[in-house]
Each structure stands twice: as structure tokens, then as C-alpha cells.
Design a protein around this motif. Sequence first.
Motif, mmCIF file in Angstrom:
data_model
loop_
_atom_site.group_PDB
_atom_site.id
_atom_site.type_symbol
_atom_site.label_atom_id
_atom_site.label_comp_id
_atom_site.label_asym_id
_atom_site.label_seq_id
_atom_site.Cartn_x
_atom_site.Cartn_y
_atom_site.Cartn_z
ATOM 1 N N ALA A 66 12.594 11.451 -11.716
ATOM 2 C CA ALA A 66 11.596 10.522 -11.185
ATOM 3 C C ALA A 66 11.737 10.526 -9.661
ATOM 4 C CB ALA A 66 11.818 9.104 -11.715
ATOM 5 N N VAL A 67 10.902 9.747 -8.995
ATOM 6 C CA VAL A 67 11.067 9.512 -7.554
ATOM 7 C C VAL A 67 11.834 8.211 -7.380
ATOM 8 C CG1 VAL A 67 9.924 9.119 -5.342
ATOM 9 C CG2 VAL A 67 8.942 10.740 -6.988
ATOM 10 N N GLN A 116 0.858 -1.180 0.000
ATOM 11 C CA GLN A 116 0.000 0.000 0.000
ATOM 12 C C GLN A 116 0.900 1.238 0.000
ATOM 13 O OE1 GLN A 116 -1.613 1.717 3.697
ATOM 14 N NE2 GLN A 116 -3.661 1.248 2.939
ATOM 15 N N GLN A 117 0.611 2.168 -0.901
ATOM 16 C CA GLN A 117 1.386 3.399 -0.930
ATOM 17 C C GLN A 117 0.453 4.590 -0.792
ATOM 18 O OE1 GLN A 117 3.631 4.342 -4.492
ATOM 19 N NE2 GLN A 117 4.942 5.758 -3.381
ATOM 20 N N VAL A 118 0.623 5.322 0.291
ATOM 21 C CA VAL A 118 -0.130 6.552 0.461
ATOM 22 C C VAL A 118 0.755 7.708 0.019
ATOM 23 C CG1 VAL A 118 -1.543 5.618 2.303
ATOM 24 C CG2 VAL A 118 0.533 6.868 2.875
ATOM 25 N N LEU A 119 0.117 8.824 -0.297
ATOM 26 C CA LEU A 119 0.824 9.964 -0.870
ATOM 27 C C LEU A 119 1.962 10.422 0.031
ATOM 28 C CD1 LEU A 119 0.408 11.550 -3.467
ATOM 29 C CD2 LEU A 119 -0.839 13.265 -2.150
ATOM 30 N N GLY A 120 3.135 10.590 -0.575
ATOM 31 C CA GLY A 120 4.276 11.116 0.169
ATOM 32 C C GLY A 120 5.071 10.087 0.939
ATOM 33 N N GLN A 121 4.641 8.821 0.835
ATOM 34 C CA GLN A 121 5.356 7.753 1.546
ATOM 35 C C GLN A 121 5.783 6.671 0.570
ATOM 36 O OE1 GLN A 121 3.230 6.230 4.926
ATOM 37 N NE2 GLN A 121 2.483 8.261 5.536
ATOM 38 N N PRO A 144 14.011 14.830 0.570
ATOM 39 C CA PRO A 144 12.790 14.632 -0.221
ATOM 40 C C PRO A 144 13.002 14.960 -1.694
ATOM 41 C CG PRO A 144 12.395 16.108 1.643
ATOM 42 C CD PRO A 144 13.870 15.889 1.561
ATOM 43 N N SER A 145 13.975 15.826 -1.981
ATOM 44 C CA SER A 145 14.179 16.216 -3.376
ATOM 45 C C SER A 145 15.647 16.527 -3.634
ATOM 46 C CB SER A 145 13.308 17.415 -3.735
ATOM 47 O OG SER A 145 13.673 18.528 -2.957
ATOM 48 N N LEU A 146 16.004 16.405 -4.924
ATOM 49 C CA LEU A 146 17.367 16.677 -5.375
ATOM 50 C C LEU A 146 17.282 17.194 -6.797
ATOM 51 C CD1 LEU A 146 20.496 16.331 -5.013
ATOM 52 C CD2 LEU A 146 20.215 14.048 -5.986
ATOM 53 N N SER A 147 18.023 18.255 -7.077
ATOM 54 C CA SER A 147 18.048 18.806 -8.425
ATOM 55 C C SER A 147 19.488 18.862 -8.901
ATOM 56 C CB SER A 147 17.424 20.203 -8.419
ATOM 57 O OG SER A 147 17.411 20.750 -9.724
ATOM 58 N N VAL A 148 19.739 18.332 -10.103
ATOM 59 C CA VAL A 148 21.092 18.352 -10.672
ATOM 60 C C VAL A 148 21.025 18.757 -12.133
ATOM 61 C CG1 VAL A 148 21.937 16.578 -9.088
ATOM 62 C CG2 VAL A 148 21.085 15.931 -11.337
ATOM 63 N N GLN A 149 22.161 19.171 -12.650
ATOM 64 C CA GLN A 149 22.258 19.567 -14.048
ATOM 65 C C GLN A 149 22.552 18.328 -14.895
ATOM 66 O OE1 GLN A 149 21.721 22.929 -14.117
ATOM 67 N NE2 GLN A 149 21.407 22.763 -16.323
ATOM 68 N N GLU A 150 21.988 18.322 -16.082
ATOM 69 C CA GLU A 150 22.258 17.223 -17.021
ATOM 70 C C GLU A 150 23.764 17.040 -17.191
ATOM 71 O OE1 GLU A 150 20.608 17.914 -20.887
ATOM 72 O OE2 GLU A 150 21.133 15.919 -21.637
ATOM 73 N N GLY A 151 24.198 15.777 -17.186
ATOM 74 C CA GLY A 151 25.606 15.463 -17.379
ATOM 75 C C GLY A 151 26.396 15.352 -16.075
ATOM 76 N N ARG A 152 25.836 15.914 -14.989
ATOM 77 C CA ARG A 152 26.534 15.849 -13.706
ATOM 78 C C ARG A 152 26.149 14.566 -12.973
ATOM 79 N NH1 ARG A 152 28.432 21.129 -12.578
ATOM 80 N NH2 ARG A 152 29.629 20.136 -10.923
ATOM 81 N N ILE A 153 26.771 14.359 -11.818
ATOM 82 C CA ILE A 153 26.472 13.174 -11.011
ATOM 83 C C ILE A 153 25.285 13.453 -10.085
ATOM 84 C CG2 ILE A 153 28.145 13.854 -9.239
ATOM 85 C CD1 ILE A 153 28.666 10.848 -8.770
ATOM 86 N N ASP A 206 9.474 -9.496 3.225
ATOM 87 C CA ASP A 206 8.927 -8.213 2.843
ATOM 88 C C ASP A 206 10.072 -7.266 2.531
ATOM 89 O OD1 ASP A 206 8.211 -6.647 6.083
ATOM 90 O OD2 ASP A 206 9.948 -7.761 5.353
ATOM 91 N N MET A 207 9.762 -6.190 1.842
ATOM 92 C CA MET A 207 10.727 -5.132 1.595
ATOM 93 C C MET A 207 10.264 -3.903 2.364
ATOM 94 S SD MET A 207 11.913 -5.146 -2.387
ATOM 95 C CE MET A 207 10.270 -5.261 -3.071
ATOM 96 N N ARG A 208 11.213 -3.233 3.026
ATOM 97 C CA ARG A 208 10.899 -1.972 3.698
ATOM 98 C C ARG A 208 11.410 -0.844 2.815
ATOM 99 N NH1 ARG A 208 9.181 -2.742 9.112
ATOM 100 N NH2 ARG A 208 8.780 -4.977 9.267
ATOM 101 N N PHE A 209 10.541 0.102 2.544
ATOM 102 C CA PHE A 209 10.880 1.196 1.638
ATOM 103 C C PHE A 209 11.104 2.493 2.399
ATOM 104 C CE2 PHE A 209 10.170 -0.159 -2.774
ATOM 105 C CZ PHE A 209 9.591 -1.392 -2.581
ATOM 106 N N GLY A 210 12.005 3.324 1.858
ATOM 107 C CA GLY A 210 12.100 4.690 2.315
ATOM 108 C C GLY A 210 10.975 5.515 1.707
ATOM 109 N N ALA A 211 10.903 6.779 2.098
ATOM 110 C CA ALA A 211 9.820 7.658 1.632
ATOM 111 C C ALA A 211 10.054 8.194 0.234
ATOM 112 C CB ALA A 211 9.627 8.811 2.615
ATOM 113 N N GLY A 212 11.277 8.006 -0.281
ATOM 114 C CA GLY A 212 11.547 8.427 -1.653
ATOM 115 C C GLY A 212 12.245 9.773 -1.744
ATOM 116 N N THR A 213 13.019 9.945 -2.814
ATOM 117 C CA THR A 213 13.658 11.224 -3.144
ATOM 118 C C THR A 213 13.271 11.573 -4.571
ATOM 119 O OG1 THR A 213 15.568 10.871 -1.685
ATOM 120 C CG2 THR A 213 15.838 12.443 -3.502
ATOM 121 N N ARG A 214 12.734 12.774 -4.745
ATOM 122 C CA ARG A 214 12.363 13.210 -6.095
ATOM 123 C C ARG A 214 13.574 13.843 -6.752
ATOM 124 N NH1 ARG A 214 7.808 13.888 -8.714
ATOM 125 N NH2 ARG A 214 6.603 13.531 -6.811
ATOM 126 N N LEU A 215 14.068 13.199 -7.817
ATOM 127 C CA LEU A 215 15.215 13.711 -8.568
ATOM 128 C C LEU A 215 14.732 14.473 -9.787
ATOM 129 C CD1 LEU A 215 18.289 13.808 -9.235
ATOM 130 C CD2 LEU A 215 17.952 11.658 -10.490
#
Lengths: 113, 112
Positions: free
Chosen positions: B86-87, A36-41, B9-18, B99-108
Motif C-alpha cells: 500500500a502507500v 485535498q489530495q492531488v496525485l503524488g502528494q 517514494p517506494s520500497l520493495s521487500v520480500q514477504e516475511g522480512r522487515i 491540522d495534520m501535515r502529511f508526507g508525500a507517501g512511500t509505496r510499499l
Amino acid sequence: DAGVTQSPTHLIKTRGQHVTLRCSPISGHKSVSWYQQVLGQGPQFIFQYYEKEERGRGNFPDRFSARQFPNYSSELNVNALLLGDSALYLCASSFWAGNTEAFFGQGTRLTVV
Amino acid sequence: DQQVKQNSPSLSVQEGRISILNCDYTNSMFDYFLWYKKYPAEGPTFLISISSIKDKNEDGRFTVFLNKSAKHLSLHIVPSQPGDSAVYFCAASDYNNNDMRFGAGTRLTVKP
């Protein structure tokens, strides 16, 4: 080759209703997991099935249940829907149940009103 | 109980960079780590994984580094491309728990 397919893609239900979500794994994969994925998680683990047996269960109430069929497809059932059940439900398939890559479907977006 | 954390939560980079995406975990039982990429309206797509017996795994432009003592892993994308926007989710599992435990994600965001 077909990837993991889920149906339906979108669903709107009313509080208290029941819902069934379906998943067909990649051909040859014997394990199906539900998240289950809720927004922002990130996705949260609900169940894993392997060879039609439950192999793992996450921290979800008994309103959530699942099963796997002989063709390895799977259903996730949620009873007595609550507003908080609104989320993206993801199915992932893998060849076996251990540490391995899992491949996700596009998800079912469930909205409970 | 968030056992896998992605603190940016977010990361912004220039094309061609790491691009460097970071992930920390708390459960020392985790022995397998994965990175997934997610576009809007799609399910997560598997990118790369690493077992705890290794400290580095490469696949084309993507490299994952694992520091077990620090309970930290990172994903390096070189060179970054606009299509990489993407995220990105970090995930961890252990052999005894299916099971897999996931982080909340980083938007690149990769800017042209």
C-alpha cells in the motif's frame, strides 16, 4: 458501525461552477476535517470543525468554505472551480479537536474540466 | 513549505522480512505523529501513532520509533505480508494547530 461516509464518490464539474461535498462522521465524533489530495502528494489540510465551530484553516483561497451541522455532519463548498481544484477530497472525523487519531472516509474524486 | 518529508517514494521487500519506512520533519512544535496506510480507491486508514513524550510504540506487527533530536520517525513492519502492500503516509500535528501535515507517501510492495 458505520465509518466516515462521503458523498458523492465521483464528480465532474466545469470551470467556474460551484461544488458541494458532504461528509458524515463516525457516530460520537464531534470533529470533522477536510483535506485535498492531488496525485503524488500527501493530503493537504483545508479546514477543521469542532462542535460546529471552525478550529483551523489551511492555506487555501476564500473560494473554499465549509460548515458543520448540529448532527456533526459537514459540507465543503468550492466556488469558481479551477482546473487545479481537481483532486481527491478527504473528510476525516475524530472524537475531539486535539492531537488524536483521525479516521478518513473514502473520499470524493472531483474532476474539473 | 514541506514540513513532513518521506524521501523514499517506494520500497520493495520480500514477504516475511522487515519493512522500514522513514519520515523526517522540520517543525519542532510537532508533538504527535501518525502513520496511515492507503489502498487505491480508499481513504487513508489509521495504523499507529506516537506522542512526543515516547520514543517507541508497538501494535502487533507495527512499531513506530521517534527520534526527537534528529526529527525523525520510522515505521517497522515485522514480518511483512503481501497484504501490507500500500502507500504509507507519515503525518504530524501539534496541539496548538488543529491540522495534520502529511508526507508525500512511500509505496510499499511486499513480494510473496
